[in-house]
Scaffold this motif. Structure first.
Motif, short mmCIF file in Angstrom:
data_model
loop_
_atom_site.label_atom_id
_atom_site.label_comp_id
_atom_site.label_asym_id
_atom_site.label_seq_id
_atom_site.Cartn_x
_atom_site.Cartn_y
_atom_site.Cartn_z
N LYS A 230 50.07 90.35 65.58
CA LYS A 230 50.98 91.01 66.51
C LYS A 230 52.42 90.55 66.32
N TRP A 231 53.34 91.50 66.46
CA TRP A 231 54.78 91.20 66.43
C TRP A 231 55.25 90.85 67.83
N PRO A 232 56.45 90.24 67.96
CA PRO A 232 56.97 89.91 69.30
C PRO A 232 57.32 91.17 70.09
N LYS B 110 53.88 88.97 78.86
CA LYS B 110 53.06 88.05 78.08
C LYS B 110 51.70 88.68 77.76
N ILE B 111 51.06 88.14 76.74
CA ILE B 111 49.74 88.59 76.33
C ILE B 111 48.70 87.95 77.26
N PHE C 84 48.79 80.92 69.89
CA PHE C 84 50.20 81.33 69.89
C PHE C 84 50.75 81.39 71.31
N SER D 155 56.38 84.75 73.35
CA SER D 155 57.15 84.98 72.13
C SER D 155 56.30 85.29 70.91
N GLN D 156 54.99 85.04 70.99
CA GLN D 156 54.04 85.18 69.87
C GLN D 156 54.28 84.17 68.75
N ASP D 157 55.11 83.14 69.00
CA ASP D 157 55.27 82.07 68.03
C ASP D 157 53.99 81.24 67.96
N TYR E 80 43.35 81.67 66.19
CA TYR E 80 44.81 81.88 66.17
C TYR E 80 45.36 81.48 67.53
N ILE F 229 54.09 85.00 62.31
CA ILE F 229 53.20 85.78 63.15
C ILE F 229 51.92 86.15 62.39
N THR G 2 60.43 94.15 69.06
CA THR G 2 60.51 93.86 67.63
C THR G 2 61.85 94.32 67.06
#
Length: 325
Positions: A143-145, A33-34, A115, A119-121, A113, A140, A148
């Motif tokens: 950043k991509w999930p 996770k971020i 999210f 999942s970055q959704d 932002y 998105i 990718t």
């Protein structure tokens, strides 16, 4: 003893064989996770560029335009949203600050932002905005999930406040990394005036009241590390115009506000590539190295267990009777 050792090895083989998919399909989606406190600054430049000179109301060629993009994790807001969202949430307060060759501000666009950390959704919550305007993102941004895929994604454009596909255009090598190249073209679209204008005392409402409108188009390009989903390079061929400009006393009805090929500064590219290389190892451990390693270890342990079991079942050779003296 051989049979007991074989059973122990068999038990370990079953354990590691079960741990392999568990690590990949259960642990990884929960552990990767971020972090909510992440901070990142990136400098991009357009050299040369076209910029509107507000003192003469004409577009002029300039040596360089600098864009400073910052992403700052808002831990307090992420914790607040998590209490009602029921999942790990990241809140990024972003700022795109554009300055001319003289160092003066050309524009600044803040964003919030929100999210999903895994999942970055996008997560829709109070405070999601672009330049003070509430938005509901689809797809998105930035950043991509993780992991990718080679496919198109919906990508949110902050200028138009809309989402459209960003297309996968192939696999390339960039600074020693195998990356996925994505490309998106936003056609000419009327967009809102920035809330903060470069001329003191002039508001976007005053400009809009004259009938003048702001239009924008861009070709957006990203080189994305498929393991972490982090862009290691980004470029834009960007154009902005004011239309119906004669309403403000300009000599032409369409005036270029900004035009240029925006590229990430090379020292920031090197820094981001180094960061991504260090982070991608952690993702690969959970998705590839450890799961496959555990499967291989389970196969070795199983083979040893079967070998010991086979040896334990061999008949003991009969001893010859003693020779009479």
């Amino acid at each position: 003893m051989r049979r007991r050792a074989g059973l122990v090895l068999l038990a370990f083989a079953v354990f590691f064989a079960a741990l392999s998919p568990l690590l990949r399909w259960y642990a990884f989606p929960r552990l990767a996770k971020i972090p909510p406190s992440q901070y990142q600054e990136t400098v991009l430049e357009a050299k040369p560029a076209t910029l509107l000179d507000y003192s003469t109301l004409t577009a002029k060629k300039v040596d360089k335009i600098t864009i400073v993009q910052t992403l700052k994790g808002n831990v307090e807001e992420s914790e607040r949203i998590e209490r009602t969202a029921g999942r790990d949430v990241v809140v990024w307060d972003a700022l795109s600050y554009v300055q001319g060759p003289d160092g003066k501000m050309v524009s600044k666009i803040p964003e919030r932002y929100i999210f999903d950390a895994h999942s970055q959704d996008p997560v829709h919550a109070t405070g999601e905005m672009v330049d003070g305007d509430p938005v509901t993102r689809d797809g998105i941004e930035f950043k991509w999930p993780f992991l990718t895929e080679k496919r198109d994604y919906q990508y949110f454009d902050a200028q138009t406040r809309t989402s459209s596909p960003i297309h996968y255009r192939g696999t390339r090598t960039f600074h020693g990394l195998e990356v996925y190249y994505f490309e998106q073209t936003v056609p000419w679209t009327e967009v809102p005036m920035p809330k903060t204008m470069p001329i003191e005392g002039i508001t976007p409402q005053q400009i809009a009241s004259t009938g003048m409108t702001r239009w924008y188009t861009t070709k957006r390009m990203f080189w994305v590390d498929p393991v972490t989903g982090a862009p290691v390079n980004g470029e834009e061929i960007h154009r902005e115009e004011m239309r119906n400009a004669k309403a403000m006393g300009m000599p032409q009805d369409t005036v270029t506000v900004f035009a240029g090929h925006v590229k990430m500064r090379e020292d920031y590219v090197d820094s981001i590539v180094d960061l991504v290389k260090s982070q991608r190892l952690l993702v690969l451990l959970l998705t590839s190295y450890l799961p496959w390693g555990f499967l291989a270890l389970a196969a070795v342990l199983l083979a040893l267990a079967l070998w010991l079991e086979a040896r334990s079942r061999r008949p003991v050779p009969a001893q010859a009777p003693p020779t009479p003296a």
